[in-house]
Design a protein around this motif. Structure first.
Motif, short mmCIF file in Angstrom:
data_model
loop_
_atom_site.label_atom_id
_atom_site.label_comp_id
_atom_site.label_asym_id
_atom_site.label_seq_id
_atom_site.Cartn_x
_atom_site.Cartn_y
_atom_site.Cartn_z
N ILE A 1 -0.97 4.26 -1.06
CA ILE A 1 -2.15 4.30 -0.35
C ILE A 1 -2.47 3.91 1.21
N SER B 1 -4.92 -7.01 -3.53
CA SER B 1 -4.22 -6.66 -2.37
C SER B 1 -4.91 -7.50 -1.12
N LEU C 1 -8.13 2.26 0.32
CA LEU C 1 -7.86 1.23 -0.15
C LEU C 1 -9.32 1.06 -1.04
N HIS D 1 1.18 -1.04 -0.15
CA HIS D 1 0.16 -0.12 0.37
C HIS D 1 0.91 1.24 -0.04
#
Length: 325
Positions: A203, A218, A209, A198
């Motif tokens: 993110i 993810s 997200l 991330h």
């Protein structure tokens, strides 16, 4: 070390990666003073582990200290977003967590990799690491990345070996079955820590997200890593399976004589698919679990169960605790 080894005590050696030349000395000392014990700590790489196992064969055991997992925490969403590194997970805010992870990535590239003996340019490895985020959960195409970085396949494979050897990425090997269909032969790539993934994707919050185009990938990597840890599986015993026609299985493991398959779906209502039935027929699965972000479990068929990740991990933890009694 010799005076210390003469007493039956525990001797701790930290940062062993800075002095790999100690291993031959330790072999002599361990053989000479078998009642003393050594606890060796340090940033591990596969090359360091290989060197220690060759030098101290029959004299050493290994414990991989992984970041936090669901068995260690009580907040799945936070663990998924921030990853399992303690200072990232326990940070006071998402902003502080992001700041720590950003600093960690820079330190890892500029200090840790050279300290492990890898002489590679940090900016180039960083660019490669960034590019890997687009391949997270997908089969690896070395030629495409090499062209993008104006490099060679050999160099790209070297970079991947470094990141895999330092436990930053997971290279999931394909499983081959004796069938007439053409099967996928390239490995799949995953980031082992979702927080690092991330960070490289920029993110920092749950809101970012939730709308990211790689949300499903993810989740797949995060859940896959939790399942592998729950079963305490070495990397060489984890596989995926796929055919050129599109049938696939995210994770295949062998556990207590059975073939277990796992699919990871970011949905509240997982359903059976044609690909699942093809996997059963072609691989001969004993059971397949569809892991989703909800809670509870319910059957999709006699041999397919949909199960929330937290529910599955809790059941595994209870089973392991019962077996330890």
């Amino acid at each position: 070390l010799t005076p210390l080894m003469q007493t039956p005590s525990l001797i701790i050696i930290d940062e062993i990666q800075r002095r790999p030349d100690l291993f031959p000395v330790l072999r002599v000392l361990v053989d000479t003073y078998p009642h003393s014990k050594l606890l060796i700590l340090g940033s591990a790489s596969r090359e360091l582990i290989k060197q220690s196992s060759e030098t101290l064969a029959g004299r050493i055991g290994y414990i991989e200290l992984v970041p936090f997992s669901l068995q260690d925490t009580d907040n799945c969403s936070q663990l998924w977003l921030r990853g399992g590194f303690p200072r990232a997970y326990l940070a006071q805010s998402d902003e502080d967590s992001m700041l720590w992870r950003t600093s960690y990535i820079r330190t890892f590239l500029e200090r840790d990799i050279p300290a492990l003996g890898f002489n590679v340019p940090a900016p180039q490895v960083y660019r490669f690491w960034l590019m890997l985020t687009h391949y997270h959960g997908q089969t690896m195409n070395f030629s495409d990345i090499a062209r993008s970085l104006n490099s060679t396949d050999y160099t790209i494979r070297k970079y991947l070996d470094i990141l895999t050897g330092t436990f930053m990425t997971r290279t999931l090997s394909p499983w081959f079955e004796n069938i007439s269909k053409r099967q996928v032969k390239a490995p799949k790539i995953y980031f082992r820590d979702s927080g690092i993934l991330h960070t490289l994707n920029g993110i920092s919050t749950a809101q970012q997200l939730a709308i990211h185009p790689r949300l499903g990938a993810s989740w797949e990597g995060f859940a896959l890593e939790e399942i592998i840890r729950a079963y305490a599986l070495p990397a060489e015993e984890c596989f995926f399976w796929g055919t050129q026609s599109g049938a696939e299985l995210d994770l295949l493991i062998h556990h207590k004589g059975k073939r277990l398959g796992f699919e990871f779906k970011y949905t509240d209502s997982p359903k059976r698919t044609a690909s699942m039935h093809i996997a059963f027929t072609d691989i001969g699965l004993d059971h397949l679990y569809v892991i989703h972000p909800g809670l509870g479990s319910f059957p999709l068929s006699e041999t397919i169960t949909a199960c929330g990740l937290e529910t599955f991990i809790a059941k595994m933890h209870a089973t392991n605790a019962q077996a330890a009694l």
